[in-house]
Design a protein around this motif. Structure first.
Motif, PDB file in Angstrom:
ATOM      1  N   HIS A 422       0.842  -1.197   0.000  1.00  0.00           N
ATOM      2  CA  HIS A 422       0.000   0.000   0.000  1.00  0.00           C
ATOM      3  C   HIS A 422       0.879   1.250   0.000  1.00  0.00           C
ATOM      4  CE1 HIS A 422      -3.841   1.959   0.519  1.00  0.00           C
ATOM      5  NE2 HIS A 422      -3.315   2.724   1.481  1.00  0.00           N
ATOM      6  N   VAL A 423       0.307   2.320  -0.500  1.00  0.00           N
ATOM      7  CA  VAL A 423       1.027   3.597  -0.557  1.00  0.00           C
ATOM      8  C   VAL A 423       1.577   3.973   0.821  1.00  0.00           C
ATOM      9  CG1 VAL A 423       0.764   6.061  -1.096  1.00  0.00           C
ATOM     10  CG2 VAL A 423      -0.529   4.368  -2.379  1.00  0.00           C
ATOM     11  N   HIS A 425       3.615   2.620   2.742  1.00  0.00           N
ATOM     12  CA  HIS A 425       3.937   1.590   3.730  1.00  0.00           C
ATOM     13  C   HIS A 425       5.437   1.330   3.796  1.00  0.00           C
ATOM     14  CE1 HIS A 425      -0.170  -0.393   4.765  1.00  0.00           C
ATOM     15  NE2 HIS A 425      -0.182   0.940   4.882  1.00  0.00           N
ATOM     16  N   GLY A 426       6.174   1.957   2.863  1.00  0.00           N
ATOM     17  CA  GLY A 426       7.637   1.906   2.960  1.00  0.00           C
ATOM     18  C   GLY A 426       8.346   1.056   1.905  1.00  0.00           C
ATOM     19  N   LYS A 427       7.728   0.888   0.769  1.00  0.00           N
ATOM     20  CA  LYS A 427       8.363   0.086  -0.319  1.00  0.00           C
ATOM     21  C   LYS A 427       9.703   0.699  -0.716  1.00  0.00           C
ATOM     22  CE  LYS A 427       4.768   0.653  -3.060  1.00  0.00           C
ATOM     23  NZ  LYS A 427       3.742   1.293  -2.207  1.00  0.00           N
ATOM     24  N   THR A 428       9.652   1.975  -1.038  1.00  0.00           N
ATOM     25  CA  THR A 428      10.869   2.647  -1.487  1.00  0.00           C
ATOM     26  C   THR A 428      11.928   2.623  -0.396  1.00  0.00           C
ATOM     27  OG1 THR A 428       9.361   4.113  -2.663  1.00  0.00           O
ATOM     28  CG2 THR A 428      11.658   4.751  -2.650  1.00  0.00           C
ATOM     29  N   ASN A 521       6.665  -3.768   8.022  1.00  0.00           N
ATOM     30  CA  ASN A 521       7.576  -2.628   8.123  1.00  0.00           C
ATOM     31  C   ASN A 521       7.127  -1.647   9.219  1.00  0.00           C
ATOM     32  OD1 ASN A 521       9.843  -1.175   7.266  1.00  0.00           O
ATOM     33  ND2 ASN A 521       8.577   0.143   5.956  1.00  0.00           N
ATOM     34  N   LYS A 522       7.980  -0.753   9.448  1.00  0.00           N
ATOM     35  CA  LYS A 522       7.741   0.315  10.435  1.00  0.00           C
ATOM     36  C   LYS A 522       7.537  -0.259  11.835  1.00  0.00           C
ATOM     37  CE  LYS A 522       5.768   3.503   7.018  1.00  0.00           C
ATOM     38  NZ  LYS A 522       4.866   4.619   6.767  1.00  0.00           N
ATOM     39  N   ASP A 524       9.403   0.024  14.102  1.00  0.00           N
ATOM     40  CA  ASP A 524       9.958   0.963  15.091  1.00  0.00           C
ATOM     41  C   ASP A 524       8.904   1.912  15.619  1.00  0.00           C
ATOM     42  OD1 ASP A 524      10.709   3.780  13.244  1.00  0.00           O
ATOM     43  OD2 ASP A 524      10.142   1.923  12.260  1.00  0.00           O
ATOM     44  N   SER A 557      12.346  -2.445   9.839  1.00  0.00           N
ATOM     45  CA  SER A 557      12.185  -0.996   9.949  1.00  0.00           C
ATOM     46  C   SER A 557      13.163  -0.425   8.935  1.00  0.00           C
ATOM     47  CB  SER A 557      12.513  -0.495  11.354  1.00  0.00           C
ATOM     48  OG  SER A 557      12.645   0.911  11.318  1.00  0.00           O
ATOM     49  N   ALA A 558      12.613   0.010   7.854  1.00  0.00           N
ATOM     50  CA  ALA A 558      13.464   0.546   6.788  1.00  0.00           C
ATOM     51  C   ALA A 558      14.155   1.804   7.294  1.00  0.00           C
ATOM     52  CB  ALA A 558      12.630   0.855   5.560  1.00  0.00           C
ATOM     53  N   LYS A 559      13.432   2.511   8.082  1.00  0.00           N
ATOM     54  CA  LYS A 559      13.977   3.763   8.591  1.00  0.00           C
ATOM     55  C   LYS A 559      15.161   3.516   9.509  1.00  0.00           C
ATOM     56  CE  LYS A 559      12.169   8.141  10.315  1.00  0.00           C
ATOM     57  NZ  LYS A 559      10.980   8.772  10.910  1.00  0.00           N
TER      58      LYS A 559
END
Ligand SMILES: Nc1nc2c(ncn2[C@@H]2O[C@H](COP(=O)(O)OP(=O)(O)OP(=O)(O)O)[C@@H](O)[C@H]2O)c(=O)[nH]1
Length: 913
Positions: A422-423, A425-428, A521-522, A524, A557-559
């Motif tokens: 989904h938009v 959600h952290g794909k990039t 994802n996310k 964190d 957590s991509a971040k």
């Protein structure tokens, strides 16, 4: 049988004959057969067999028995079956000669016995007979002891050698000169022999002469050869005599030489038949040689037909159709992929309606211009006594080429992964985090390029990511048969859970049968709820392994760069289970991930190599285009020379911009690449222009001038009967000497599908008064290229027809909406103006299209597209799901949220409503 001996014998028996040339009537001949010859036969048949040993007697017998007593053909035939010689030497006719030999030998033997007493009758003849006796005698009694015989043996040695190469010298004595002359007829086929037998007199004469020449071949080998040649040149009068020595000297050798000299003439021998077969086989094989996978249309046909090729094909150009095809071409129709009903009918020289009727009987409703496939064409053609042959199209050729490329050794390859979700959600972000793990980043020149796909080398293993914008693009590629993804990573934000596009992504991946790996994802985030995500996904058949399901989950957590390594390892784990393999040795094959026109480099495409290894300099076909790999860059912008399976590369050297998902295939050479691409381009153009061959009012004048149309057929539909009648009358009055207007069909009510089919089959136009076809009917009309016009008043329609007849019909234009884009961002570029950062929501935006600016559903401006760009590059078109920058000519008041509707104007027939 030695005629001389027979003559002697008969004379001795008191028959009233003068010599070997004398004739006897049938009754006498019969008596001779029954008495003299039979007796001789019985006497001799056993002796040589019993006396001789090993093969020698067999050979001798075989050679000797060739001579046929020409006076007793029936007997020969009758006695064939009991010839034991047959199995000893499998030369056809062996049985017959064995009889003959037996008869002859026994007679000779008798003659030997009787000759001293009757020597005064014909001395010369007797001497010859004695020679014969002496020579033949060893066959029978095997006592070649006299000096004379020894001389004969020596003299005959060369003949023996030539004879078969298999007759030992010790048998020379058993192979006298008589023997040579006696198997003359063996060279003739049985029937010929029988005919010859019937020619009694000449045969005897010939034989008599040969007796006299016997000494010549005996002298030496060479002379016998010369003799052979000499007699071979003998004219028809000396035919019998002439041919005899040829066979007489060396049966086996002459078999070979005869084959050599007269290839086409089949000898009666079984052995020769076998040889012939072998030769035929050889010729067949020869035909297969030289088949290569280039310029393939015709070449591919070679292996199919070559097996059946006979010797006659030798030397013929391999691209020529086989003889059978040429002969049968009149009853054979070559169909490539499809053939229109009209074309099929015309090739079979029957009416299209007959073909349509036949199709109807098979349950296929088709019009004249509808195409039928090869199988259907075959069914129809058979009924009309024709054969349909599948033509080798470029596409079939390339298919065969690909099949030939298959079967190499498969080696493991890295997985190709698509990230969906989904938009926001952290794909990039996940992809960025993964890219940072790439050990290749940081190497010289290793700046990541945006080429739509990239290859990451991590400590866990290599992975190729395809960076398609959203699942729509994924599915669009799939709709083109481009299934490039091995594994989907579904990114779900732990704080947001499963959303609409998450579900869509799952559906798309599942529809494609691609396994899903979930990246929660996310994590964190303080409000992250991993269990909720698991729960929601379990409801969608994605239960995690730790919950007893089969889906691999990763928490990331991509971040904060948490769990990325684990994600990479998990990708490898899933990939291992998929056992992904490819053959790196074959010619490369892949798919276009994206392509564009680059100002400096021309058309460039990102190609994901799926099979084989792509090399610089390779010739390829990609969609409708072809090219040569002029240069290749990897995903980090570095020039490379080769790329193996699962490697994305940016290829330069294309003849045009292909579409994402198009197949990229390396072929053998430029010629093949060009022929395939041009065939594809032609097909695409034909499909676009397919409509033009039909009759329509605006083409009427043109077609009239070309002499194609002498009659304008019209189908009329009107709301009321009165209109129909009035129009039909007026329309027919429009007829001129050049063109007649003919109302083919009329009726009240709306235009129906059957009207369209009728119009299509009869090259008619449809005119409707106050009636409108349904969408379905309209679609059929478009498919069938039927000109359907709607009017409200008669005179408008009549005007149009009149104008069309004199070439005055003015074309009108129709708008075709080709796509929509939504403005997401606005950029103000100095000197250029406002550029809208858009996302193409459906269809496509073309650089040369017109555009309508819609704000909340209301058209606020209509104009032309001034610029269309993707990542600073001017492009021809942008497809659904892609982002682009659009500038609108003479309009700067663009706002975020506005919609841009792109359309093109299509020239259409005049329609007055
Ligand atoms: N806290 C946190 N924020 C994240 C994480 N991953 C991504 N984000 C943020 O989420 C926002 C969207 O991230 P993107 O990577 O652009 O998401 P996307 O799915 O690619 O979005 P679209 O391209 O619009 O579909 C950005 O602001 C990121 O910084 C994460 O693991 N933790």
């Amino acid at each position: 049988m030695n005629s001389k001996a027979l003559a002697d014998k008969l004379v001795a028996k008191g028959y009233a004959i003068k010599g070997p040339s004398s004739t006897v009537d049938e009754d006498v001949a019969d008596t001779i057969r029954k008495t003299v010859l039979r007796q001789a036969n019985v006497e001799l048949a056993e002796k040589p067999i019993a006396a001789d040993r090993g093969q020698a007697p067999v050979q001798r017998r075989t050679t000797v028995i060739r001579r046929r007593p020409k006076t007793a053909p029936e007997e020969v035939a009758a006695e064939q079956p009991k010839a034991g010689d047959e199995e000893e030497r499998p030369v056809p006719g062996a049985a017959i000669p064995s009889m003959e030999r037996s008869e002859k030998e026994s007679l000779i033997q008798k003659a030997v016995e009787t000759s001293p007493a009757e020597a005064d009758q014909e001395k010369q003849a007797e001497r010859i007979a004695e020679h014969g006796d002496e020579k033949d005698a060893p066959h029978v009694i095997l006592t070649p002891t006299s000096e004379r015989e020894t001389e004969m043996r020596e003299a005959e040695a060369p003949i023996r050698t030539e004879d078969a190469g298999e007759t030992p010298e010790t048998e020379a004595a058993e192979s006298p000169a008589f023997e040579t002359k006696q198997f003359f007829p063996e060279r003739k086929p049985k029937k010929e022999k029988e005919k010859e037998v019937e020619k009694k007199l000449p045969a005897r004469k010939g034989l008599a002469r040969v007796v006299g020449t016997i000494a010549i071949p005996v002298e030496d080998d060479q002379s016998s050869q010369r003799f052979k040649k000499k007699v071979a040149r003998t004219g028809p009068a000396g035919k019998v005599a002439g041919e005899q020595p040829v066979a007489a000297v060396v049966t086996p050798v002459t078999e070979d030489s005869a084959r050599g000299k007269k290839k086409g003439k089949r000898a009666p021998g079984a052995v020769e038949e076998e040889d012939d077969r072998r030769q035929g086989k050889g010729a067949g094989k020869k035909g297969k040689k030289g088949v290569k996978f280039t310029h393939f249309g015709a070449d591919y046909q070679a292996p199919r037909g070559s097996g059946k090729k006979g010797r006659r094909d030798k030397g013929r150009d391999k691209t020529m159709p086989p003889a059978a095809e040429m002969k049968a071409s009149k009853r054979r129709i070559k169909v490539f992929e499809t053939i229109s009903v009209a074309e099929l009918a015309s090739r079979m020289k029957v009416k299209a309606s007959e073909v349509i009727a036949k199709l109807m009987s098979l349950g296929v409703m088709a019009t004249m211009n509808q195409a039928v496939d090869v199988d259907t064409a075959m069914l129809i053609a058979t009924d009309f006594g024709y054969e349909v042959e599948q033509g080798i199209t470029e596409e079939i050729g390339i298919q065969m080429f690909e099949e030939a490329e298959e079967g190499g050794e498969m080696q493991p390859r890295s997985p190709v992964v698509t990230v969906m979700g989904h938009v926001d959600h952290g794909k990039t972000s996940i992809l960025d985090a993964i890219r940072k793990t790439d050990v290749a980043v940081g190497e010289a020149g290793g700046i990541t390029q945006h080429i739509g796909a990239y290859h990451v080398r991590s400590s866990a293993g290599d992975v190729t990511f395809v960076d398609t914008p959203g699942h729509a693009a994924f599915t669009e590629m799939r709709s083109r048969g481009a299934q490039i993804t091995d594994l989907v990573i579904l990114v779900v934000a732990a704080d947001d859970g499963v959303m609409d596009q998450t579900r869509e992504a799952i559906n798309h991946a599942q529809a494609a049968g691609v396994p899903i790996l979930v990246a929660v994802n996310k994590i964190d985030k303080p409000n992250a709820d991993i269990d909720r995500v698991k729960r929601e996904l379990s409801d969608l058949n994605l239960a995690p392994e730790d919950w007893g399901g089969q889906t691999v989950y990763c928490e990331t957590s991509a971040k904060k760069n948490i769990g990325i390594d684990n994600l990479m390892e998990s990708i490898q784990l899933v990939a291992e289970m998929l056992e992904l393999k490819a053959d790196p040795t074959r010619k490369a094959k892949g798919r276009v991930v994206e392509a564009q026109l680059d100002k400096g480099r021309g058309a460039v495409a990102t190609v994901l190599v799926q099979e084989g290894t792509l090399n610089r300099g390779d010739h390829f076909v990609v969609g409708q285009f072809s090219g040569k790999v002029r240069a290749m860059l990897d995903d980090k912008g570095r020039p490379i020379k080769k790329a193996g399976p699962s490697i994305p590369v940016e290829v330069q050297g294309l003849s045009g911009v292909p579409s994402a998902g198009d197949e990229f295939l390396v072929v053998t050479d430029e010629k093949m690449a060009k022929s395939v691409s041009s065939a594809r381009a032609l097909k695409a153009r034909e499909m676009e222009l397919g409509a033009t061959s039909k009759i329509s009012l605006d083409k009427l004048f043109e077609k009239m001038n070309e002499g194609e149309v002498q009659e304008l057929r019209v189908i009329i539909r009107a709301d009321v009967q009165g209109t129909l009648e009035a129009f039909a009358k007026a329309a027919e009055e429009l007829s001129t000497k050049d063109i007649k207007v003919k109302v083919l069909h009329e009726g009240t009510g709306t235009i129906t599908e059957s009207d369209i089919l009728l119009a299509s089959a009869s090259e008619a136009i449809i005119i409707g008064f106050n009636v409108r076809p349904t969408v379905k009917v309209k679609d059929l009309a478009v498919r069938e290229n039927v000109d359907v016009r709607s009017y409200d008043v008669i005179y408008h329609a009549l005007d149009d027809i009149r104008n069309a007849m004199v070439g005055m019909l003015e074309p009108t234009f129709k708008e075709d909406v080709i796509g929509n884009a939504e403005i997401r961002e606005i950029f103000h570029v100095p000197k250029i103006g406002t550029i809208a950062g858009c996302s193409v929501t459906d269809g496509k935006i073309q650089r040369n299209a017109s555009v309508r600016v819609l704000r909340e559903g209301v058209v606020i401006f209509t104009g032309k597209i001034a610029s269309l760009r993707r990542f600073k590059d001017d492009v021809k078109e942008v497809l659904t799901g892609y982002e682009c920058g659009i500038g609108v000519e003479n309009f700067n008041d663009l706002k975020i949220g506005d919609n841009l509707e792109a359309f093109v104007l299509r020239e259409v027939e005049a329609t007055l409503e």
